[in-house]
Design an enzyme around this catalytic site. Structure first.
Site, PDB file in Angstrom:
ATOM      1  N   TYR A 121     -16.506  -8.067   4.306  1.00  0.00           N
ATOM      2  CA  TYR A 121     -15.102  -7.669   4.193  1.00  0.00           C
ATOM      3  C   TYR A 121     -14.182  -8.793   4.661  1.00  0.00           C
ATOM      4  CZ  TYR A 121     -10.658  -5.661   5.709  1.00  0.00           C
ATOM      5  OH  TYR A 121      -9.314  -5.444   5.929  1.00  0.00           O
TER       6      TYR A 121
ATOM      7  N   GLY B  68      -2.371   3.796  -0.922  1.00  0.00           N
ATOM      8  CA  GLY B  68      -2.988   3.511   0.367  1.00  0.00           C
ATOM      9  C   GLY B  68      -2.030   3.820   1.509  1.00  0.00           C
ATOM     10  N   GLN B  69      -2.461   3.547   2.723  1.00  0.00           N
ATOM     11  CA  GLN B  69      -1.635   3.861   3.898  1.00  0.00           C
ATOM     12  C   GLN B  69      -0.306   3.113   3.862  1.00  0.00           C
ATOM     13  OE1 GLN B  69      -3.831   4.724   7.778  1.00  0.00           O
ATOM     14  NE2 GLN B  69      -5.157   3.178   6.863  1.00  0.00           N
ATOM     15  N   LEU B  70      -0.375   1.804   3.678  1.00  0.00           N
ATOM     16  CA  LEU B  70       0.846   1.001   3.696  1.00  0.00           C
ATOM     17  C   LEU B  70       1.710   1.275   2.475  1.00  0.00           C
ATOM     18  CD1 LEU B  70       2.580  -1.140   5.038  1.00  0.00           C
ATOM     19  CD2 LEU B  70       1.156  -2.899   3.946  1.00  0.00           C
TER      20      LEU B  70
ATOM     21  N   THR C 199     -11.383  -1.972   1.685  1.00  0.00           N
ATOM     22  CA  THR C 199     -11.329  -1.933   3.145  1.00  0.00           C
ATOM     23  C   THR C 199     -12.531  -1.267   3.802  1.00  0.00           C
ATOM     24  OG1 THR C 199     -10.036   0.109   3.052  1.00  0.00           O
ATOM     25  CG2 THR C 199      -8.801  -1.968   3.190  1.00  0.00           C
TER      26      THR C 199
ATOM     27  N   ALA D 103      -6.482  -3.366  -1.173  1.00  0.00           N
ATOM     28  CA  ALA D 103      -7.638  -4.084  -0.630  1.00  0.00           C
ATOM     29  C   ALA D 103      -8.862  -3.182  -0.682  1.00  0.00           C
ATOM     30  CB  ALA D 103      -7.380  -4.508   0.817  1.00  0.00           C
TER      31      ALA D 103
END
Length: 289
Positions: free
Chosen positions: A127, A11-13, A64, A62
């Protein structure tokens, strides 16, 4: 040497943590991808930890998809809630430091001043509710040295996000309508990744702690889009529109500014201004003018 498991590695993080990992030679990283740890198969979670030893877990994973969650509640709940509950129990049993990433969507957006960690939660969609349930599960299990970090409007050099979408649309169109009446703060995932890795050895608590982190400053999505075009040199007109003019399946909170006083005071960190971090991201993407 600290052995760290990063969940949600693609993911991004997670990707930003991976990119920064070379700058933290005193840590040993394991980046768990879905083929090794499928979050939707909870019965496999304990098996994963059976023959492995970690000092810390960073849970970046997550569900998302805010709108899709309205029709995929069970999957969203499995990943955002039930998985977190099991992870908290494993962390408690094995005495593993746990950092779990949550969201500003646990709030209803009706505040008139930045949210502090003790403000009441009231999510407006599936969410946000599943993320809130995940927080509550972790707090209920109460492992030592556990931290929840709520963040907002995350973008990155990696994956799909608002910055990349706006850049693409700006090159395809002469003008864009972007919402101006939802207020928060963009968060550069690289800044958050660095904070996580810096505070990790300082975490010491007997009960889970909640912290807020985003970049500094205030913006609407309209302000964010304007800045993206300003810094990248894309010639596209941005027109402000209201939330009512851009209908979505899930309701979004109108105001989710996060007060970062607790994390800055307890860990002595300095948080960059959102426009400065946006410039840095665009430069990394080769988009800066």
């Amino acid at each position: 040497m600290t052995n760290i498991l990063v969940i949600g590695a693609n993911g991004q993080l997670g990707s930003e943590i991976r990119a920064l990992s070379v700058s933290y030679p005193h840590y040993t990283f394991t980046f768990a991808e879905r083929k090794a740890l499928d979050l939707s198969i909870l019965c496999k979670l304990e098996d994963y930890f059976e023959d492995k030893s970690f000092d810390a877990i960073i849970n970046c994973a997550a569900y998302t998809s805010v709108d899709k969650a309205e029709s995929e509640e069970e999957l969203a709940d499995t990943i955002n809630h039930r998985f977190v509950s099991m992870l908290a129990k494993i962390s408690k049993a094995k005495k593993i430091t746990l950092i779990h990433i949550s969201t500003d969507y646990v709030f209803d957006g009706k505040n008139h001043c930045p949210y502090v960690e003790t403000d009441s939660t009231n999510p407006q969609g599936i969410y946000g509710q599943t993320k809130c349930n995940g927080e509550n599960a972790l707090l209920s299990v109460a492992p030592e040295n556990a931290v929840i970090i709520r963040t907002s409007w995350v973008y990155s050099n990696f994956g799909n996000n608002f910055v990349k979408t706006i850049l693409r649309l700006g090159r395809e169109r002469d003008s864009l309508g972007v919402i101006f009446d939802q207020i928060g703060t963009p968060t550069y995932a690289r800044d958050l990744a660095k904070v996580i890795l810096d505070i990790l050895p300082k975490i010491s608590n007997t009960a889970p702690q909640i912290y807020h982190y985003s970049n500094e400053g205030t913006a609407s999505w309209y302000d964010f889009a304007k800045a993206i075009f300003e810094f990248s040199g894309v010639n596209c007109r941005v027109n402000p529109i209201t939330t009512d003019q851009y209908l979505t399946v899930a309701k979004r909170p109108y105001y989710t500014l996060l007060n970062k006083t607790k994390i800055t005071n307890e860990f002595g960190i300095t948080i960059p201004y959102w426009r400065d971090s946006l410039k840095e991201c665009l430069n990394s993407l080769g988009e800066k003018q």
